[in-house]
Each structure stands twice: as C-alpha cells, then as structure tokens.
Scaffold this motif. Structure first.
Motif, short mmCIF file in Angstrom:
data_model
loop_
_atom_site.label_atom_id
_atom_site.label_comp_id
_atom_site.label_asym_id
_atom_site.label_seq_id
_atom_site.Cartn_x
_atom_site.Cartn_y
_atom_site.Cartn_z
N VAL A 53 0.86 -1.18 0.00
CA VAL A 53 0.00 0.00 0.00
C VAL A 53 0.90 1.23 0.00
N ASP A 54 0.38 2.30 -0.57
CA ASP A 54 1.12 3.56 -0.64
C ASP A 54 0.34 4.60 0.14
N SER B 147 -0.68 7.81 -1.62
CA SER B 147 -1.62 7.76 -2.74
C SER B 147 -2.96 8.37 -2.36
N THR C 142 -5.69 7.12 -3.46
CA THR C 142 -6.58 5.97 -3.34
C THR C 142 -6.60 5.51 -1.89
N LEU D 128 -6.58 3.44 1.49
CA LEU D 128 -5.78 2.27 1.81
C LEU D 128 -6.56 0.97 1.64
N GLU E 167 -8.92 0.31 -0.41
CA GLU E 167 -9.06 0.01 -1.83
C GLU E 167 -7.74 -0.52 -2.39
N GLN E 168 -6.62 0.06 -1.97
CA GLN E 168 -5.32 -0.43 -2.42
C GLN E 168 -5.11 -1.87 -1.96
N ALA F 10 -7.39 -4.22 -3.90
CA ALA F 10 -6.90 -4.37 -5.27
C ALA F 10 -5.69 -5.30 -5.33
N SER F 11 -4.81 -5.19 -4.35
CA SER F 11 -3.62 -6.04 -4.32
C SER F 11 -4.00 -7.50 -4.12
#
Length: 116
Positions: free
Chosen positions: A5-6, A9, A11, A13, A15-16, A19-20
C-alpha cells in the motif's frame, strides 16, 4: 502473497489493499482454499489500522473473491472465477480507450452502464 500500500496515494488504503489481494487471486498467486493473513496480522505488517484490512476483506467477500469464516479467517473462495478471458478483453478495451483519449471516469461510466 505480497501486499503493498502507498500511504501517499489518493486511493484509500482499503481500496489499495483489496486491489492487491484481488490481483493475487486473478493471477493465481493465491489459490482457492488458501488462508489469507488475519486482519490483525496483516494490519500490523502493513502499519495500517485493523479496520482498514477488515473493510478490504469485506469488499472482497462481497465481490466473491474470499469467504470470511468465524474462527478460520479469510479464505480464497473456491468459487473465485477464472478471469483469464475477461482480463484479455479488458486489456483490449483499456488500450482502445487510451488510444481514443477516453478518461478513466468516462470508461468506468460506460462499463457500469453496459453492465446494468
């Protein structure tokens, strides 16, 4: 399974994170029946709030990627679909959208409308 996670970003966390994990299921890095880390364990390793992980897990459950079982945690769903053919089609659609300078928002709206 590698989850990144970034925090910088835009977006969220959760959602990141979703998605991952979703990508790991799609590319078969994790397989049906495989147990994912507990929310507490994953939150600790990523330095995020446990509720962030739980929200990502709930989203993935709602999408059919994982099952949440009391006492067993998050398990990759046996019913998780094979997305190979779909992924190829999406790649082609995204390439065409980029070629025509269609924004992500417009492409998403078109897909949502067609999906209805």
């Amino acid at each position: 399974m590698l989850v990144r996670v970034d925090p910088a970003s835009e977006t969220p966390l959760f959602e990141q994170l979703a998605a991952s994990i979703r990508q790991s299921v799609i590319d078969k890095s994790v397989t049906a029946g495989e147990r994912l880390p507990s929310a507490r364990e994953l939150a600790s390793s990523l330095g995020v709030n446990m509720h962030t992980v739980l929200r990502a897990y709930q989203e993935l459950r709602d999408e059919g990627f994982i099952e949440l079982r009391r006492g067993r945690g998050a398990i990759v769903a046996a019913t998780a679909h094979s997305y190979d053919t779909l992924a190829d089609g999406i790649t082609a659609v995204v390439a065409e959208a980029r070629a025509q300078n269609v924004s992500l928002a417009a492409l998403t709206a078109l897909i949502r409308e067609e999906y209805k």
